[in-house]
Design a protein around this motif. Sequence first.
Motif, PDB file in Angstrom:
ATOM      1  N   GLU A 145      79.134 -16.012  11.562  1.00  0.00           N
ATOM      2  CA  GLU A 145      79.230 -14.067  11.459  1.00  0.00           C
ATOM      3  C   GLU A 145      80.190 -14.021  12.515  1.00  0.00           C
ATOM      4  OE1 GLU A 145      75.286 -13.145  11.119  1.00  0.00           O
ATOM      5  OE2 GLU A 145      74.395 -14.521  10.048  1.00  0.00           O
ATOM      6  N   THR A 146      80.681 -13.517  12.970  1.00  0.00           N
ATOM      7  CA  THR A 146      81.250 -12.394  13.951  1.00  0.00           C
ATOM      8  C   THR A 146      81.044 -10.962  13.486  1.00  0.00           C
ATOM      9  OG1 THR A 146      82.490 -13.960  14.145  1.00  0.00           O
ATOM     10  CG2 THR A 146      83.336 -12.697  15.390  1.00  0.00           C
ATOM     11  N   ASP A 147      80.249 -10.115  14.411  1.00  0.00           N
ATOM     12  CA  ASP A 147      79.642  -8.987  14.444  1.00  0.00           C
ATOM     13  C   ASP A 147      80.075  -7.712  15.345  1.00  0.00           C
ATOM     14  OD1 ASP A 147      78.910  -9.540  11.284  1.00  0.00           O
ATOM     15  OD2 ASP A 147      77.062 -10.628  13.045  1.00  0.00           O
ATOM     16  N   VAL A 148      80.713  -6.484  15.546  1.00  0.00           N
ATOM     17  CA  VAL A 148      80.351  -5.826  15.942  1.00  0.00           C
ATOM     18  C   VAL A 148      79.489  -4.908  15.551  1.00  0.00           C
ATOM     19  CG1 VAL A 148      81.537  -4.126  17.858  1.00  0.00           C
ATOM     20  CG2 VAL A 148      83.133  -6.232  16.426  1.00  0.00           C
ATOM     21  N   THR A 149      78.303  -4.345  16.882  1.00  0.00           N
ATOM     22  CA  THR A 149      77.085  -3.403  16.273  1.00  0.00           C
ATOM     23  C   THR A 149      77.716  -2.217  17.670  1.00  0.00           C
ATOM     24  OG1 THR A 149      76.000  -4.193  18.557  1.00  0.00           O
ATOM     25  CG2 THR A 149      76.018  -5.363  16.672  1.00  0.00           C
ATOM     26  N   SER A 150      77.098  -1.235  17.469  1.00  0.00           N
ATOM     27  CA  SER A 150      77.543  -0.017  18.044  1.00  0.00           C
ATOM     28  C   SER A 150      77.141  -0.539  19.840  1.00  0.00           C
ATOM     29  CB  SER A 150      75.533   1.372  17.860  1.00  0.00           C
ATOM     30  OG  SER A 150      74.541   0.612  17.866  1.00  0.00           O
TER      31      SER A 150
END
Length: 155
Positions: free
Chosen positions: A81-86
């Motif tokens: 998984e590769t994510d960008v959050t705030s």
Amino acid sequence: MGRYVDEILQPGEQLRYSTSIHGIVYAPGLMCLVLAAAALIGAWATTEGTLVAVLIGVAAVLAALALVLLLSAWFRRWTTETDVTSLRVVHKEGFIKRNTFEMSLDKVESVDVAQSILGRIFGWGDVTVKGVGEGHKTMNMIASPLQFRNSITAH
């Protein structure tokens, strides 16, 4: 099994962008399947008994190899998984043995994208996130690497 990022979100933190490894990881397995099919077609088209047996054996080996490669690619995509959050960049690899990388968006110094010609055509690339100091992580074969980079740098 739920997504890793959903388990670690802090109060008020929102998911901005999510990606995974590009589907190109299936290419070696699919190529083996094509070669297995070609060997079967060759076996069907020939009349010599020894050649038929050899081609069927080659097709069986290639089909088995294709199965292993396709399952491996699927498992790799499923467990990455590769994510960008705030608030941060989150990258997780693995199922039982888990490797994670998290970096606060405030600590990101630069985001580099490396794409081959085929990567540019089909939309995959390697993304390196460098943090203030010496922290960095390269995420290989990410789908839509420019959108991923933009979601990090646009905060």
